[in-house]
Motif scaffolding. Structure first.
Motif, PDB file in Angstrom:
ATOM      1  N   LYS A 155       2.423  10.863  12.366  1.00 31.30           N
ATOM      2  CA  LYS A 155       2.740  10.139  13.602  1.00 31.30           C
ATOM      3  C   LYS A 155       2.731   8.622  13.363  1.00 31.30           C
ATOM      4  CE  LYS A 155       1.255   9.613  18.406  1.00 31.30           C
ATOM      5  NZ  LYS A 155       0.206   9.892  19.392  1.00 31.30           N
ATOM      6  N   ASP A 156       1.733   8.142  12.600  1.00 26.38           N
ATOM      7  CA  ASP A 156       1.640   6.720  12.269  1.00 26.38           C
ATOM      8  C   ASP A 156       2.021   6.544  10.801  1.00 26.38           C
ATOM      9  OD1 ASP A 156       0.983   4.148  11.628  1.00 26.38           O
ATOM     10  OD2 ASP A 156      -1.070   4.213  12.397  1.00 26.38           O
ATOM     11  N   PRO A 157       3.254   6.058  10.536  1.00 27.13           N
ATOM     12  CA  PRO A 157       3.704   5.984   9.136  1.00 27.13           C
ATOM     13  C   PRO A 157       2.824   5.099   8.255  1.00 27.13           C
ATOM     14  CG  PRO A 157       5.310   4.942  10.628  1.00 27.13           C
ATOM     15  CD  PRO A 157       4.293   5.615  11.475  1.00 27.13           C
ATOM     16  N   SER A 158       2.124   4.131   8.859  1.00 29.78           N
ATOM     17  CA  SER A 158       1.295   3.238   8.035  1.00 29.78           C
ATOM     18  C   SER A 158       0.063   3.940   7.468  1.00 29.78           C
ATOM     19  CB  SER A 158       0.858   2.013   8.849  1.00 29.78           C
ATOM     20  OG  SER A 158      -0.088   2.373   9.840  1.00 29.78           O
ATOM     21  N   LYS A 159      -0.199   5.164   7.929  1.00 35.31           N
ATOM     22  CA  LYS A 159      -1.343   5.937   7.397  1.00 35.31           C
ATOM     23  C   LYS A 159      -1.023   6.562   6.030  1.00 35.31           C
ATOM     24  CE  LYS A 159      -4.410   5.879  10.911  1.00 35.31           C
ATOM     25  NZ  LYS A 159      -4.035   4.595  11.498  1.00 35.31           N
ATOM     26  N   THR A 160       0.270   6.530   5.658  1.00 30.40           N
ATOM     27  CA  THR A 160       0.660   7.030   4.328  1.00 30.40           C
ATOM     28  C   THR A 160       0.745   5.833   3.398  1.00 30.40           C
ATOM     29  OG1 THR A 160       1.977   8.734   5.419  1.00 30.40           O
ATOM     30  CG2 THR A 160       2.355   8.412   3.066  1.00 30.40           C
ATOM     31  N   ASN A 161      -0.072   5.827   2.356  1.00 34.77           N
ATOM     32  CA  ASN A 161      -0.094   4.706   1.424  1.00 34.77           C
ATOM     33  C   ASN A 161       0.936   4.930   0.312  1.00 34.77           C
ATOM     34  OD1 ASN A 161      -0.974   3.319  -1.107  1.00 34.77           O
ATOM     35  ND2 ASN A 161      -2.480   2.453   0.282  1.00 34.77           N
ATOM     36  N   ILE A 162       1.977   4.089   0.310  1.00 37.15           N
ATOM     37  CA  ILE A 162       3.026   4.232  -0.710  1.00 37.15           C
ATOM     38  C   ILE A 162       3.123   2.934  -1.509  1.00 37.15           C
ATOM     39  CG2 ILE A 162       5.495   4.640  -1.120  1.00 37.15           C
ATOM     40  CD1 ILE A 162       5.316   6.045   1.797  1.00 37.15           C
ATOM     41  N   PRO A 163       2.715   2.963  -2.788  1.00 40.14           N
ATOM     42  CA  PRO A 163       2.818   1.735  -3.574  1.00 40.14           C
ATOM     43  C   PRO A 163       4.280   1.402  -3.882  1.00 40.14           C
ATOM     44  CG  PRO A 163       1.888   3.524  -4.906  1.00 40.14           C
ATOM     45  CD  PRO A 163       2.136   4.076  -3.542  1.00 40.14           C
ATOM     46  N   VAL A 164       4.653   0.140  -3.660  1.00 38.83           N
ATOM     47  CA  VAL A 164       5.996  -0.329  -4.030  1.00 38.83           C
ATOM     48  C   VAL A 164       5.781  -1.469  -5.011  1.00 38.83           C
ATOM     49  CG1 VAL A 164       8.190  -1.237  -3.203  1.00 38.83           C
ATOM     50  CG2 VAL A 164       6.859   0.293  -1.741  1.00 38.83           C
ATOM     51  N   ILE A 165       6.396  -1.358  -6.180  1.00 46.24           N
ATOM     52  CA  ILE A 165       6.116  -2.330  -7.245  1.00 46.24           C
ATOM     53  C   ILE A 165       7.403  -2.999  -7.723  1.00 46.24           C
ATOM     54  CG2 ILE A 165       4.061  -1.036  -7.942  1.00 46.24           C
ATOM     55  CD1 ILE A 165       5.625  -0.043 -10.395  1.00 46.24           C
ATOM     56  N   GLY A 166       7.248  -4.015  -8.591  1.00 41.61           N
ATOM     57  CA  GLY A 166       8.406  -4.692  -9.167  1.00 41.61           C
ATOM     58  C   GLY A 166       8.631  -6.043  -8.539  1.00 41.61           C
ATOM     59  N   GLY A 167       9.822  -6.204  -7.934  1.00 40.27           N
ATOM     60  CA  GLY A 167      10.167  -7.471  -7.297  1.00 40.27           C
ATOM     61  C   GLY A 167      10.456  -7.261  -5.827  1.00 40.27           C
ATOM     62  N   HIS A 168      11.285  -8.155  -5.283  1.00 41.73           N
ATOM     63  CA  HIS A 168      11.532  -8.114  -3.838  1.00 41.73           C
ATOM     64  C   HIS A 168      13.025  -8.278  -3.522  1.00 41.73           C
ATOM     65  CE1 HIS A 168      10.726  -8.424   0.402  1.00 41.73           C
ATOM     66  NE2 HIS A 168      11.094  -9.693   0.472  1.00 41.73           N
ATOM     67  N   SER A 169      13.873  -7.644  -4.336  1.00 44.89           N
ATOM     68  CA  SER A 169      15.297  -7.628  -3.982  1.00 44.89           C
ATOM     69  C   SER A 169      15.983  -6.477  -4.704  1.00 44.89           C
ATOM     70  CB  SER A 169      15.980  -8.947  -4.374  1.00 44.89           C
ATOM     71  OG  SER A 169      16.012  -9.086  -5.773  1.00 44.89           O
ATOM     72  N   GLY A 170      16.792  -5.729  -3.953  1.00 39.57           N
ATOM     73  CA  GLY A 170      17.636  -4.694  -4.536  1.00 39.57           C
ATOM     74  C   GLY A 170      16.939  -3.789  -5.531  1.00 39.57           C
TER      75      GLY A 170
END
Length: 333
Positions: free
Chosen positions: A165-180
């Protein structure tokens, strides 16, 4: 806790300033921009919250006054790309804006936490680092590139698969940079675990990587991802402030100078990049420890990471080069 928003009158700056004004962790809030800041500050000053607020323009040493005594400086300043403008034109303008602001920080509040939102983050954070190095004021533990919007998108877009219900409760690491393609969501390491059907994974990754385009298209060319970016910028700023006030176990992905953060050398060696976004333990001194989750990536994610490294190295070099060999000022037409 004194917070400063540099670029406070813009599309990201105004909603970000609103969120910081409403935040009980902020005692003083200073807004700086080249136009409209006194009006934005006056409007926000009517909100019944803790933060005392002031707005400053460049005249009368406004930047210095805004930055004096700052504990945290959030920089969303810059211009969006306009029709007919190349990415290179945009880079030069925004790089110049960030350079001027960081020079102000180096002189006035070098011990503040510095959060860079201005695009392209992959290049503006290395620019900030070089400027601070030149001034002899570089503390890699306190310079952050804000990549939280990629995390927010990764959480939100996976909601249909998690059923949470609250998507922020799922911890998903996103790594690398900040474009494309430099943005690499590691769904294999989500907590709690997320099962993404194989035939849906490519589209999901692409949506996280190019979510900004989705917003530009929906706004029909009249704007970009300003509100979601303001939310993400605030979410990261709040994490930094909570850690600064002594709260423990705060871990957020952020784009940092790896050789200057504990655990970073190993990641720099593995990625070939000195700047990289990985989960970072935040504390009173800023970035306490970088977590190497690169080595945990599965085969699918390793292929994404190879593309990320290629793009990111060029972006970082471009930022460093901008400071070492500044371009000539554009000719007035």
């Amino acid at each position: 806790m004194k917070a400063v928003v540099a670029g406070a009158s813009g599309g990201i700056g105004q909603p970000l300033s609103l969120l910081l004004k409403a935040c009980p962790l902020v005692d003083k809030l200073a807004l700086y921009d080249v136009v409209n800041t006194p009006g934005v500050a006056t409007d926000l000053s009517h909100i019944s919250s803790v933060a005392q607020i002031e707005g400053f323009l460049p005249a009368d040493d406004g930047l210095k006054k805004a930055l004096t005594g700052a504990d945290i400086v959030v920089i969303p300043a810059g211009i969006p790309r306009k029709p007919g403008m190349t990415r290179d034109d945009l880079f030069k303008i925004n790089a110049g804006i960030v350079k001027g602001l960081i020079e102000g920080v180096a002189t006035t509040c070098p011990d503040a936490y510095i959060l860079v939102i201005s695009n392209p983050v992959n290049s503006t954070v290395p620019i900030a680092a070089e400027i601070l190095k030149k001034a002899g004021k570089f503390n890699p533990k306190k310079l952050f590139g804000v990549t939280t919007l990629d995390v927010v998108r990764a959480e939100t877009f996976a909601q249909s698969f998690t059923g949470e219900k609250d998507p922020s409760k799922t911890n998903i690491p996103v790594i690398g940079g900040h474009s494309g393609e430099t943005i690499v969501p590691l769904y294999s390491q989500a907590k709690p675990a997320v099962k993404i059907p194989e035939d849906k994974l490519d589209a999901l990754i692409n949506r996280v990587q190019f979510g900004g385009d989705e917003v530009v298209k929906a706004k029909d060319g009249t704007g970009s991802a300003t509100l979601s970016m303001a939310y993400a910028g605030f979410r990261f700023a709040e994490a930094v402030m909570k850690a600064a006030k002594g709260e423990s176990n705060i871990v957020e992905p952020t784009f940092v100078y790896l050789p200057g953060v504990e655990g970073g050398d190993e990641i720099a060696k593995e990625t070939g990049c000195d700047f990289f976004s990985v989960p970072v333990h935040l504390g009173k001194d800023g970035a306490e420890k970088a977590v190497n989750i690169v080595k945990e990536a599965n085969e699918y994610e390793k292929k994404l990471l190879q593309k990320c490294y290629e793009g990111l190295k060029g972006n970082i070099e471009k930022g460093v080069e901008f400071v070492k060999n500044p371009p000539p000022p554009p000719e007035k037409k």
